[in-house]
Design an enzyme around this catalytic site. Structure first.
Site, mmCIF file in Angstrom:
data_model
loop_
_atom_site.group_PDB
_atom_site.id
_atom_site.type_symbol
_atom_site.label_atom_id
_atom_site.label_comp_id
_atom_site.label_asym_id
_atom_site.label_seq_id
_atom_site.Cartn_x
_atom_site.Cartn_y
_atom_site.Cartn_z
ATOM 1 C CB CYS A 179 -0.920 0.024 1.223
ATOM 2 S SG CYS A 179 -1.843 1.570 1.335
ATOM 3 C CB CYS A 216 -8.465 1.706 1.247
ATOM 4 S SG CYS A 216 -8.134 0.615 2.640
ATOM 5 C CD GLN A 251 -16.580 -11.738 11.901
ATOM 6 O OE1 GLN A 251 -15.518 -11.270 11.510
ATOM 7 N NE2 GLN A 251 -16.882 -11.851 13.182
ATOM 8 C CE1 TYR A 267 -22.473 -8.994 24.906
ATOM 9 C CE2 TYR A 267 -21.974 -11.335 25.161
ATOM 10 C CZ TYR A 267 -22.049 -10.065 25.693
ATOM 11 O OH TYR A 267 -21.695 -9.852 27.005
ATOM 12 C CG ASP A 293 -19.236 -12.818 18.074
ATOM 13 O OD1 ASP A 293 -18.152 -12.279 18.360
ATOM 14 O OD2 ASP A 293 -19.692 -12.854 16.909
ATOM 15 C CB CYS A 347 -12.938 -8.968 17.554
ATOM 16 S SG CYS A 347 -13.759 -7.760 18.580
HETATM 17 C C1 SAM Z 1 -19.330 -8.946 17.444
HETATM 18 S S1 SAM Z 1 -21.017 -8.731 17.077
HETATM 19 C C2 SAM Z 1 -21.517 -10.399 16.876
HETATM 20 C C3 SAM Z 1 -22.732 -10.665 16.042
HETATM 21 C C4 SAM Z 1 -22.972 -12.103 15.568
HETATM 22 N N1 SAM Z 1 -22.560 -13.105 16.527
HETATM 23 C C5 SAM Z 1 -22.290 -12.344 14.236
HETATM 24 O O1 SAM Z 1 -21.275 -13.050 14.196
HETATM 25 O O2 SAM Z 1 -22.777 -11.836 13.219
HETATM 26 C C6 SAM Z 1 -21.642 -8.262 18.642
HETATM 27 C C7 SAM Z 1 -23.126 -8.046 18.707
HETATM 28 O O3 SAM Z 1 -23.452 -7.804 20.071
HETATM 29 C C8 SAM Z 1 -24.456 -6.797 20.152
HETATM 30 N N2 SAM Z 1 -24.317 -6.242 21.508
HETATM 31 C C9 SAM Z 1 -23.405 -5.354 21.961
HETATM 32 N N3 SAM Z 1 -23.534 -5.182 23.285
HETATM 33 C C10 SAM Z 1 -24.557 -5.988 23.682
HETATM 34 C C11 SAM Z 1 -25.158 -6.266 24.933
HETATM 35 N N4 SAM Z 1 -24.725 -5.689 26.062
HETATM 36 N N5 SAM Z 1 -26.168 -7.145 24.965
HETATM 37 C C12 SAM Z 1 -26.605 -7.758 23.839
HETATM 38 N N6 SAM Z 1 -26.072 -7.543 22.625
HETATM 39 C C13 SAM Z 1 -25.057 -6.669 22.545
HETATM 40 C C14 SAM Z 1 -24.145 -5.878 18.998
HETATM 41 O O4 SAM Z 1 -25.318 -5.166 18.595
HETATM 42 C C15 SAM Z 1 -23.662 -6.858 17.927
HETATM 43 O O5 SAM Z 1 -24.720 -7.299 17.125
#
Ligand code: SAM
Length: 424
Positions: A82, A168, A249, A278, A349, A376
């Protein structure tokens, strides 16, 4: 005078000196030492002899520096693909100067180091696996900053300055072109994503980060501006619909890789109760529901209303799957577990900060036979693993995925099981 400069955080800033670069650390830099102080060196590699220029000196214990001249290069050093990356330039990537296989080894070393330091686990076996597609043009979702003139780019490392970009190279071409080859007067940032059908959604954000308008350009067509675009994704053998601005993702191959890893670690059996915390648009719950069968129960918990609506639609053909909208926090989770009883399997997650002490302790207290943690940030994972370990769980296995090539980020999937001897 020197003291006053130090108080203002300028002590060594601008100084140049030679160092031998030591081990990689969390955050896209390596550790070196100079005159008894720790120096976090960007743009270097372990074992290299470099001249560094100090970029920030705000802490008594350490300062930050860029390797600005390489005196003795690592065999893993490569020409940066890059043209915008390098010391003092775009801050979007950390490892453009590193051979991709070595990037994965560095990330594995960081995961190991975090698990050792924060979870007390020495020498955990972990490899960071390559995803298909190569190290460039993988970013299917990105946020670009917009400067006062309306030009888009990315921020300089640890700065608010916008480095204006015409391209990018880690972003998929249609997304980079849509965001970077036009002006966004008055905007603070622009979000762009490309879905599995090639539809490009651009969302303009104001200076407070609020979306103000969205536009979807589909292959062969051009829809008028609409409040939120819908994106179609394919993963784990299923089609998914998510909000254009909703979580998915970023790497096009990541969802499949994570579904495979989560499914294998969870080993869901017919009739089991699974918690998908999540849950976003229901990716993992949807992948695990068939194994739980019609006698099983899969409860997806997500706080975002748009993601819950998407999950409801995505899982409509799976009667054993339910979507619960709510916060995964100590109070919400205790209430949920009260209603649901103990789950057999938990998948979580969480966002970057991790699940945290209270949620991890509550989950460990359920005695679930498998907890599959998708993370992550390896530091947040390690902190939460420490809580599970204190409650009698063991880290049975961990896999890393290079879902963010050229950057220091890494996605991990960890399996925690109660009371069994650690196999890592
Ligand atoms: C890393 S993403 C994972 C989504 C899903 N597992 C995927 O792989 O597509 C985290 C998710 O957690 C939700 N989130 C964040 N804080 C939260 C909380 N305190 N309670 C419930 N969900 C939450 C976000 O809106 C988001 O959709």
């Amino acid at each position: 005078m020197a003291e006053r400069r130090a108080e203002r955080g300028l002590g060594w800033t601008g100084r140049e000196f030679e160092v031998t670069v030591g081990p990689v650390a969390h955050g896209g830099h390596c550790v070196a030492r100079h005159e008894g102080r720790v120096v976090f060196v960007r743009h270097g590699l372990p074992g290299e002899r470099v001249v560094v220029r100090v970029t920030e000196d705000r802490h008594p214990g350490f300062c930050r520096a860029d390797a600005v001249e390489v005196l003795d290069a690592s065999p893993a050093r490569v020409e940066r693909p890059c043209p915008y990356s390098g010391p003092g330039r775009c801050g979007g990537c950390d490892w453009q100067h590193v051979d991709p296989a070595e990037q994965r080894r560095l990330k594995a070393a960081v995961v190991r180091e975090q698990l050792a330091r924060l979870a007390g686990l020495e020498d955990v076996e972990v490899a960071v696996e390559e995803l298909p597609g190569g190290p460039l043009r993988w970013r299917s979702r990105a946020r670009f900053a917009v400067d006062r003139s309306g030009a888009a780019g990315l921020r300089r490392h640890r700065s608010h300055d916008v480095v204006v970009l015409e391209d990018c190279p880690i972003t998929v071409e249609p997304a980079a072109a849509a965001a970077l080859q036009r002006r966004w007067p008055g905007a603070g940032a622009v979000d762009v994503s490309v879905d599995s059908t090639g539809a490009v959604t651009t969302t303009r954000l104001d200076r407070q980060g609020r979306p103000t308008s969205s536009r979807v350009v589909r292959p062969g067509g051009d829809l008028p501006e609409e409040p939120v675009g819908r994106a179609e994704r394919h993963a784990g053998g299923r089609d998914w619909e998510v909000e254009g601005t909703g979580f998915w993702q970023v790497h096009p191959a990541a969802a499949d890789a994570l579904v495979e890893a989560v499914t294998a670690f969870a080993g869901v059996r017919p009739g089991e109760t699974v918690l998908d915390l999540y849950a976003g648009a229901g990716l993992f719950g949807g992948a695990l529901a068939p194994a739980a069968g019609r006698e099983g129960r899969v409860v997806c918990v997500e706080s975002d209303a748009g993601a819950c609506a998407a999950a409801d639609a995505n899982l409509a053909d799976l009667p054993q799957a339910e979507v619960w909208q709510g916060d995964v926090d100590a109070e919400g989770l205790a209430e949920l577990l009260g209603d649901l009883g103990a789950p057999d399997v938990v998948v979580l997650d969480p966002p970057r900060a991790g699940a945290g002490r209270a949620v991890s302790a509550l989950l460990a207290a359920t005695g679930a036979r498998a907890v599959v943690y998708v993370a992550c940030d390896p530091a947040a994972l390690a902190r939460d693993v420490a809580v599970f370990r204190a409650a009698g769980y063991e880290l049975s296995a961990v896999r890393g995925f290079d879902a963010f090539p050229m950057t220091a980020h890494v996605e991990c999937v960890a399996l925690l099981v109660p009371g069994s001897p650690s196999s890592v």
